[in-house]
Design an enzyme around this catalytic site. Sequence first.
Site, PDB file in Angstrom:
ATOM      1  CD  GLU A 186      -2.921  -1.117   2.337  1.00 39.20           C
ATOM      2  OE1 GLU A 186      -3.890  -0.372   2.350  1.00 39.20           O
ATOM      3  OE2 GLU A 186      -2.647  -1.885   3.259  1.00 39.20           O
ATOM      4  NE  ARG A 240      -4.300   5.426   3.284  1.00 36.65           N
ATOM      5  CZ  ARG A 240      -4.769   4.527   4.084  1.00 36.65           C
ATOM      6  NH1 ARG A 240      -5.279   4.891   5.237  1.00 36.65           N
ATOM      7  NH2 ARG A 240      -4.728   3.267   3.756  1.00 36.65           N
ATOM      8  CG  HIS A 255      -9.660   6.048   5.989  1.00 39.40           C
ATOM      9  ND1 HIS A 255     -10.606   5.085   5.719  1.00 39.40           N
ATOM     10  CD2 HIS A 255      -8.497   5.377   6.175  1.00 39.40           C
ATOM     11  CE1 HIS A 255     -10.034   3.886   5.737  1.00 39.40           C
ATOM     12  NE2 HIS A 255      -8.762   4.040   6.037  1.00 39.40           N
ATOM     13  NE  ARG A 259      -4.301   4.894   9.657  1.00 38.60           N
ATOM     14  CZ  ARG A 259      -4.838   3.937   8.913  1.00 38.60           C
ATOM     15  NH1 ARG A 259      -4.487   2.671   9.083  1.00 38.60           N
ATOM     16  NH2 ARG A 259      -5.746   4.196   8.012  1.00 38.60           N
TER      17      ARG A 259
END
Length: 531
Positions: free
Chosen positions: A114, A290, A351, A386
């Site tokens: 990811e 992200r 999220h 994160r």
Amino acid sequence: MKTDILVIGGGIAGLSFAIKIAQKRSDLRIDVLTKTVENESNTRYAQGGVAAVWDFDKDSFQKHVEDTLDAGDGLCKQSIVEIVVNEGPQRVQEIIDWGTRFDKHGEDYDLGREGGHTENRILHYKDLTGWEIQRALVAESKRYANIHIHEHYFAVDIITQHHLGWNITRLTPDIECYGCYALNKKTGEIETFLAKTTMMATGGTGQVYKNTTNPVIATGDGIAMVYRAKGRVSDMEFVQFHPTALYNPSGDNPNFLVSEAVRGFGGILKTPDGKEFMEKYDPRKSLAPRDIVARAIDSEMKIWGSECMYLDCRHLDKEAFYAHFPTIYDKCKSIGIDPMTDMIPVVPACHYQCGGILVDEIGKSSIKNLYACGECSCTGLHGANRLASNSLLEALVFGHRIANDTLEHIDSQEIKKGIPNWNAAGTTDPQEMVLITQSTKELKDLMSYYVGIVRSNVRLKRALDRLFILYRETEDLYNTTTISPQLCELRNLVTIAYLITRSAATRRESRGLHFTTDYPNEQPFLQNTIL
Ligand code: FAD
Ligand code: SIN
């Protein structure tokens, strides 16, 4: 109700902790409260998986530590990162031993990738990892007669010296937790749960925004309860927006997630005319961390005046795609998108809350006899952003550490005597639910417009001004109306919105997930925001 150990929350944090205690001590009573049913939680919706160093030929603890620090943009606590990364694989092995299934290639685990990870290290179960973990944890917890799960119990407030008539302020030393008051949603009565030790594991805060991947239970109750009890919270401005929620014009709450693992599998972000754009923003392109990808999509949406950007998977093998992402494939098809012939429309959505109840390296909060674990806590692992799939891991590692500490101290702890029952005098049944529903809608709107991915001084000030009005109105309602889950959630969401906005206004720089047009660069030496 008197118990040894009270756990507020039955996701991965609460249940893994409860199981660990029960494994070692069948004589201790453990009561777990969940505000809806036992398998509903953020945990249940996790898609990508759990990050852990598994293939030691290619990967190493050092690499996972470096990726986590890099994503956290200077605010991670290195000692905590090392603890979580080094202890992670043992904790993952334990949930495998409790029956959790992860996908395999022959004998080896199929490790996914990811954003922000330099190696393949994500253990997963198709695109339903969280569902599988929650299933296994609930099943394992049923094996222990001393774990009592109470469904439809809504914790309203933790009990401290405040309930004995003391005047507690943020400067009061040695605030103690004696348990909590909880609304039995079936009877409408508030019950008193007294415990020697309490663990807060209430999960995330996503419902404070209009678009979120979090289920409707994610209203930040634990963080709000601890803040009201004058406990310390930290890093609340670092709200993670997932870059790729499915854009559904007819609206969904929660927004369906298109896992980052799809980009790890080869999916590419594109503009409406089918051109790649991520190289403008980061050399890691679609697999950048992200914060960078979400801001890039937000920026392209503004350039194009478009409601979404696109994830192109048309070049991928259909069978392999379906084997890895059956839920995502089926969901896209259900709204008329075939991922093999159409680009998938995606939009950033709230999220994950990186901040929360401030805890030390064994999960102790600033309030005595109160631990916090999972998404409601702030351990220092995530810093300003994160790293994907590190949160399930964090919950397992801290659940284990808290269980060890609890077992060391529980025999010398006592249940507090003289705690009064809940006082509902002076309240009446709500006459107009619209007061609650409309305020909730207003709150989500203002957070989305003024405290979203891109912030500024003017927007934050405007949000704070509006929040003070909502706060006063909600407190008036709370003091005069019989308690309902909807009212408690609104009250908690107002607190969470305030904590996010005030922390954001305090941070005079852009770092990680916090970007403000007034201070577009990072400043040296700026530390965590503790409220
Ligand atoms: P939760 O699992 O949310 O559990 C909270 C519990 O608290 C629930 O039982 C709830 O009923 C209870 N509760 C809440 N308030 C109250 C109250 N007032 N009274 C009583 N009970 C209460 N992370 C990863 O590491 N990998 C992933 O692949 C991943 N994918 C994700 C995908 C989605 C769509 C989402 C939403 C999150 C994802 N995350 C992922 C994040 C991760 O799932 C969560 O951070 C994690 O599961 C949180 O676990 P938890 O135990 O802290 O809280
Ligand atoms: C995802 O599957 O993209 C979510 C992973 C995470 O939030 O850690």
